[in-house]
Scaffold this motif. Structure first.
Motif, short mmCIF file in Angstrom:
data_model
loop_
_atom_site.label_atom_id
_atom_site.label_comp_id
_atom_site.label_asym_id
_atom_site.label_seq_id
_atom_site.Cartn_x
_atom_site.Cartn_y
_atom_site.Cartn_z
N ILE A 188 28.01 36.95 13.54
CA ILE A 188 28.75 37.35 12.46
C ILE A 188 27.89 38.37 11.41
CG2 ILE A 188 28.38 35.69 10.54
CD1 ILE A 188 31.28 35.44 10.57
N GLY B 47 29.09 44.63 6.09
CA GLY B 47 28.66 43.77 4.66
C GLY B 47 27.70 42.64 5.11
N LEU B 48 27.98 41.74 6.05
CA LEU B 48 27.06 40.67 6.33
C LEU B 48 25.75 41.32 6.81
CD1 LEU B 48 29.50 37.81 7.46
CD2 LEU B 48 28.42 38.14 5.49
N ASN C 272 34.27 39.09 0.58
CA ASN C 272 34.93 38.37 2.03
C ASN C 272 35.62 37.05 1.53
OD1 ASN C 272 33.55 40.43 3.43
ND2 ASN C 272 31.83 39.12 4.21
N GLY D 63 37.88 46.94 7.14
CA GLY D 63 36.53 46.52 7.32
C GLY D 63 35.82 47.23 8.25
N PHE D 64 34.58 47.04 8.23
CA PHE D 64 33.77 47.78 9.41
C PHE D 64 32.55 46.74 10.06
CE2 PHE D 64 35.00 51.34 6.83
CZ PHE D 64 35.58 52.23 8.01
N GLY D 65 32.70 45.74 9.43
CA GLY D 65 31.48 44.87 10.14
C GLY D 65 30.34 45.08 9.73
N TYR E 31 29.82 43.77 13.54
CA TYR E 31 30.47 42.76 14.54
C TYR E 31 31.79 42.38 13.34
CZ TYR E 31 31.54 38.72 16.99
OH TYR E 31 32.47 37.70 17.86
N ARG E 32 32.83 42.14 14.21
CA ARG E 32 34.05 41.75 13.36
C ARG E 32 34.82 40.69 14.30
NH1 ARG E 32 38.16 44.69 10.92
NH2 ARG E 32 37.70 43.00 8.91
N VAL E 33 35.06 39.61 13.68
CA VAL E 33 36.03 38.73 14.57
C VAL E 33 37.36 39.16 14.91
CG1 VAL E 33 37.06 36.47 14.42
CG2 VAL E 33 34.76 36.77 13.33
N ASP F 199 34.67 28.85 0.53
CA ASP F 199 36.28 29.59 0.39
C ASP F 199 37.03 28.40 1.00
OD1 ASP F 199 36.59 30.32 3.05
OD2 ASP F 199 35.51 32.04 2.56
N LYS G 88 38.83 38.24 0.77
CA LYS G 88 39.62 38.96 1.61
C LYS G 88 40.07 37.81 2.73
CE LYS G 88 36.89 42.21 3.87
NZ LYS G 88 36.20 43.14 4.19
N TYR G 89 39.18 36.98 3.24
CA TYR G 89 39.51 35.94 4.60
C TYR G 89 40.04 34.58 4.08
CZ TYR G 89 37.14 39.57 6.70
OH TYR G 89 36.77 40.78 7.24
#
Ligand code: ADP
Length: 983
Positions: A928, A949-950, A887, A945-947, A933-935, A915, A890-891
């Motif tokens: 999150i 991971g977290l 992440n 992404g699918f939301g 859930y994805r922003v 980061d 990625k972000y």
């Protein structure tokens, strides 16, 4: 007869005894009656036995009369004594009687010239004497008569004069009495007016929809306190008479008593604006907001004897967020609306900035003629009078000046007005404590002074008349005295009356004064036509009119009232004499040419004459438009929400965390398998949650109540009557009450059974597909690796490169599929931890090295100070780390640095990944870690992404009794961290 013949003593005596004249002879000092002839003995009223006795023994009644002394004197001196008309009182025939005598006591002497006896001769002259006496009296009487006649004439004249004076006096008295009667009528009228006015004011104060109170002395003893005040305090009458500190002990740590004492000790009036006040109401301390005024209350001498407080609650306004007008505006309003003549002069030039209606009246000027002008330019006649100097003194000293009964001349179009006034100049200070302007208040007492002067003049007149009359005649003086007494009585009556007037005037002034600061609308309307006699600024403001409406009937003054209920209500009050109270009543009133809704609390109070007939109506109103509108908006919004909730089939609940009152909607009951109309307790509701979820739900609620955080939960319930399993999503929040204290927990419950079932089916499907995909993917990966090795051997660079990319993509794909598999396992409870002891710092190092193998776009720095031994599922913690690292990459943009830190904190190991990327907005942070859930942003749209991971990370960490979280600033970067218990 022979001349030579000498008579012997006896012969002589014989002869003597024959004499018709009373004769007697006394011898020796003893005054022995030697002889007395019959005439003498008859005269004495005795008989012959007296011969030879002592004179005083023979005629004992003569003792004390002059005769014995006279006889002895004659014997002693030898001088003859003679007297006429001499009274002698003798006992004759047993009765004492007075007769009158001429008599002679003649001394008879021997050869040696010595007296040896007395010859007494006497003649009874009583008859003559009495006749003479009568004559003399008659003469005297006639003389007296003459004199009397003259006197009578004189008296008659005097009498006439006196009559005239008397008449004059009578007239004077009549005049006096008339004057007195007139005065008395005037005084009675004034008394009645004052009494009426006082009772009007009292009514207004007692019924005013704002709190008004008078507090006496340094301790602020409660004196006149209206119902509104008691209501506001939630107290009853019994506290009146107590000092404030005792009556309202909760004020102890609040500043109000000090503020009041400050004003009491000579400070300026205090205006509180939206002041926060805590009051003990209905058993608990409630916070409210109030506008209030603390004003010194003064006696005739200008000494402050207490404080007047006028307060109105503005809690609603404050809560609705409305701003109240500036305090200057309030001062202006206060001055403009007060029935006391008031004006404000600014600066030493005495520029008139404010003058209220009654002041303009006294001055006989219009607002245009005076506002913004110098006082002495408006009233050049004041130059030479004492006022300009007094005003400058107030600027110099900062002290109040007050003078009673002073004469002022005011030039008007109709000529000079002479007025008697009581006035005061109060300094108004700026922030720096300098006198900025002066508040002048004037009370016109001309009528009172004139009445008193007339009385004094009449007293003087009376006194002069009295003096004249006293001199003229005693009788008149008496009359006069009577008159004087009457007059005194009258003037005493006058004084009494004057005293009553003064007292009433004081009381009225006091009440007026109290009303002056009330931020309420007051108007007086007279007659059935309701002619507007008086209207303070607040009323005019509410009606949207100016003072030109004064003197007009209400119907004409405020024509837009036609067709609204008020005129009818007023007429009813007028006819029935029963007051009318309106609460939050809407009126359409013209404001700046537009009809607007004005809401008010008001009372129509009838004022009656002695016969009990209504003569006028007092209107007292508190405009509450802002509060009502604010509340209506809230109510409308509530209504809409309620409709929406009902339409959406959502159950709602309300739980008071103090009283444990629990209210739930019928829909919620149904969601828990109860009937919509049965009573259901909190415990009954909770018992329908299956046991393995119940504690989690109850703990989450307890946690939300304790921390104030939102409550959000998905859980199944088993219906009470139907035993059906439903899935519910519950959302809740702690809400504050009116005082701002968090007091109730409420929210809604949505039936998500269908979604849940869909989800489960989807999960099963994803799980199945992922599982099925895993086998081919594994062999794909193996073949790709094999081919890669071969291509390397054959030095086929292109193929080796292409196959490396295939490998990377296959790895990505398998991570993704693993993720889905994990989610589906998690959902169906099939995720198991296999825990071992291992070094977390080593794992961190490994995962960084792994990541670095596949990416070259970012640098990763690790700081790990100490070895961290944990007991955990190494693979799963590894996947958490790999997720956070990927992440971070990625972000955040290429070339940025990523910092990983691991350390021990207490008995926990803490790992953080920082980061320098896009960061996360505050409102996204909470969600999150939710599944899927994805922003949403333009930027994240392009990142795959699918939301999940977290979500997986959080589940894994929590199952290890650790915590996961993030700190982030949008645009600056994020730090994700998690903790695990140390071994
Ligand atoms: P995804 O597969 O979408 O990355 P995650 O559960 O890992 O799903 O992350 C959820 C969301 O959190 C992401 O879509 C992203 O918007 C945000 N996010 C996660 N990590 C970061 C990060 N380091 N910086 C900024 N946003 C992040």
């Amino acid at each position: 007869m022979n001349n030579d013949h000498r008579f012997s003593s006896d012969e002589l005596l014989k002869i003597l005894s024959l004499s018709p004249n009373a004769t007697a002879i006394y011898t020796t000092n003893q005054l022995i009656i030697q002889t007395a002839n019959d005439a003498m003995i008859a005269l004495w009223g005795k008989d012959r036995s007296v011969i030879g006795q002592r004179f005083e023994d023979a005629i004992p009644e003569l003792k004390g009369q002059q005769f014995i002394g006279l006889l002895q004197n004659v014997l002693k001196t030898g001088r003859t004594y003679q007297a006429t008309d001499t009274p002698a009182t003798l006992r004759v025939k047993g009765k004492l009687q007075t007769s009158y005598f001429d008599f002679i006591y003649r001394a008879i002497k021997n050869e040696n010239g010595e007296p040896y006896c007395i010859l007494h001769t006497a003649t009874d002259v009583t008859e003559r004497y009495l006749n003479q006496q009568t004559l003399a009296n008659a003469h005297k009487t006639s003389e007296a008569l003459t004199r009397e006649q003259a006197l009578n004439e004189e008296l008659a004249a005097t009498n006439e004069e006196l009559n005239a004076i008397n008449e004059e006096l009578k007239n004077a008295q009549d005049k006096l009495q008339l004057l007195n009667a007139e005065l008395e009528t005037r005084v009675t009228e004034r008394t009645r007016a004052l009494t009426q006015s006082e009772s009007n004011f009292k009514n207004m104060i007692l019924q005013a929809p704002v709190a008004i109170g008078l507090f006496n002395g340094h301790d602020m003893v409660l004196d006149m306190i209206n119902d509104k005040f008691l209501e506001l305090w939630n107290r009853d009458q019994s506290i009146i008479g107590q000092p404030l500190e005792l009556a309202l002990p909760e004020l102890k740590d609040q500043p109000f008593l000090k503020i009041m004492q400050g004003v009491y000790n000579g400070g300026p009036s205090y205006f509180g604006n939206e002041a926060e006040v805590k009051l003990q109401r209905k058993g608990k301390l409630e916070t409210g907001f109030y506008n209030f005024v603390n004003h010194p209350f003064k006696d005739d001498q200008g000494n402050t004897t207490g404080i007047i407080v006028v307060a109105s609650e503005v809690t609603d306004q404050v809560n609705a967020g409305n701003k109240v007008k500036a305090s200057e505006q309030r001062l202006h309003n206060m001055v403009m609306s007060t029935p006391i003549n008031m004006a404000i002069f600014e600066g030493r030039d005495l520029i008139v900035t404010i003058a209220n209606l009654s002041m303009l009246n006294i001055w006989s000027r219009t607002a245009e003629q005076i506002l913004g002008k110098k006082l002495l330019e408006i009233f050049p006649e004041l130059i030479g009078q004492p006022f300009p100097k007094l005003l400058q003194d107030v600027f110099d000293t900062g002290k109040r000046v007050a003078i009673s009964e002073i004469e002022v001349d005011i030039a008007t179009a109709e000529g000079t007005k002479h007025l008697f006034v009581n006035f005061s100049y109060d300094p108004l200070f700026n922030q720096a404590g300098e006198v900025e302007s002066i508040l002048a208040s004037v009370v016109d007492i001309t009528d009172m002074v004139n009445a008193r002067k007339q009385l004094e003049e009449s007293e003087a007149e009376q006194l002069a008349l009295n003096e004249e009359i006293t001199a003229a005649n005693e009788e008149m003086a008496a009359t006069n005295e009577e008159l004087y007494a009457t007059n005194e009585e009258l003037s005493e009556t006058q004084l009494d009356l004057q005293d009553t007037i003064n007292k009433l005037a004081e009381s009225e002034g006091r009440l007026r004064y109290m009303l002056a600061d009330a931020p309420i609308a007051i108007a007086l309307m007279t007659g059935r036509d309701l002619v507007v006699e008086a209207a303070n600024k607040m009323v005019l403001q509410a009606w949207g009119k100016d003072d030109s409406i004064l003197g007009k009937p209400l119907k004409a003054a405020v024509p837009e009232l036609a067709g609204q209920e008020f005129l009818t209500l007023l007429d009813e009050v007028f006819v029935t004499g029963v007051p009318y109270y309106g609460n939050e009543v809407k009126a359409l009133l013209e404001q700046n040419g537009v009809l607007e809704e004005v809401y008010s609390n008001f009372v129509y109070h009838p004022l009656k004459n002695d016969d009990g007939q209504t003569v006028s109506i007092v209107l007292v109103a508190n405009v509450v438009t802002e509060q009502v509108v604010a509340r209506k908006k809230v109510e409308e919004a509530e209504e809409k929400t309620r409709f929406a909730i009902e339409a959406a089939n959502v159950g709602t609940w309300f739980l008071n965390i103090e009283t444990h009152e629990f209210v739930i909607s019928p829909r919620l009951k149904e969601q828990f398998g109860y009937y919509a109309n049965e009573d259901v307790s909190y415990e009954q509701v909770s018992s329908q949650i299956p046991e393995d979820y119940r504690d989690k739900v109850l703990n989450a609620i307890a946690d939300a109540i304790a921390t104030g955080r939102d409550y959000s939960m998905e859980h199944p319930v088993v219906g009470f009557h139907d035993q059906k399993t439903r899935w519910l999503r519950a959302l809740g929040k702690l809400y504050p009450d009116a005082t701002g204290k968090l007091s109730h927990f409420s929210g809604l419950i949505i039936d998500i059974t269908e979604q849940k079932q869909d989800e489960m089916r989807k999960n099963d499907f994803i799980g199945m597909v992922s599982h099925e995909l895993k086998t081919p993917l594994t062999s794909l990966s193996a073949y790709a690796q094999m081919l890669h090795a071969r291509a390397q051997k054959a030095e086929d660079n292109f193929s080796a490169g292409a196959l490396e990319k295939v490998n990377t993509q296959v790895k990505k794909m398998s991570t993704m599929i693993n993720g889905f598999l994990n989610v589906s396992r998690l959902e169906s409870g099939k995720i198991f931890l296999s825990k071992h002891d291992f070094a977390l710092d080593d794992l961190v190092q490994e995962m960084i090295a792994d990541t670095m193998l596949t990416i070259a776009s970012h640098t990763i720095t690790l700081t790990c100070a100490e070895p961290l031994a944990v007991h955990a599922d190494r693979d799963k913690i590894g996947s958490v780390l790999s997720n956070l690292l990927s992440n971070a990459i990625k972000y955040s943009p290429r070339g940025k640095n990523i910092t990983v830190e691991c350390k021990a904190e207490g008995n926990m190991a803490l790992v953080s990944v920082t980061d320098e990327g896009m960061g996360i907005k505050a409102h996204d942070i909470d969600r999150i870690f939710d599944r899927y859930y994805r922003v949403e942003s333009n930027h994240t749209q392009t990142i795959s992404g699918f939301g999940i991971g977290l979500y997986l990370c959080a589940e894994i960490v929590q199952r290890h009794d650790g915590q996961i979280g993030v700190e982030s600033q949008s645009g600056k970067g994020s730090t994700f961290y998690f903790t695990l218990p140390l071994n």
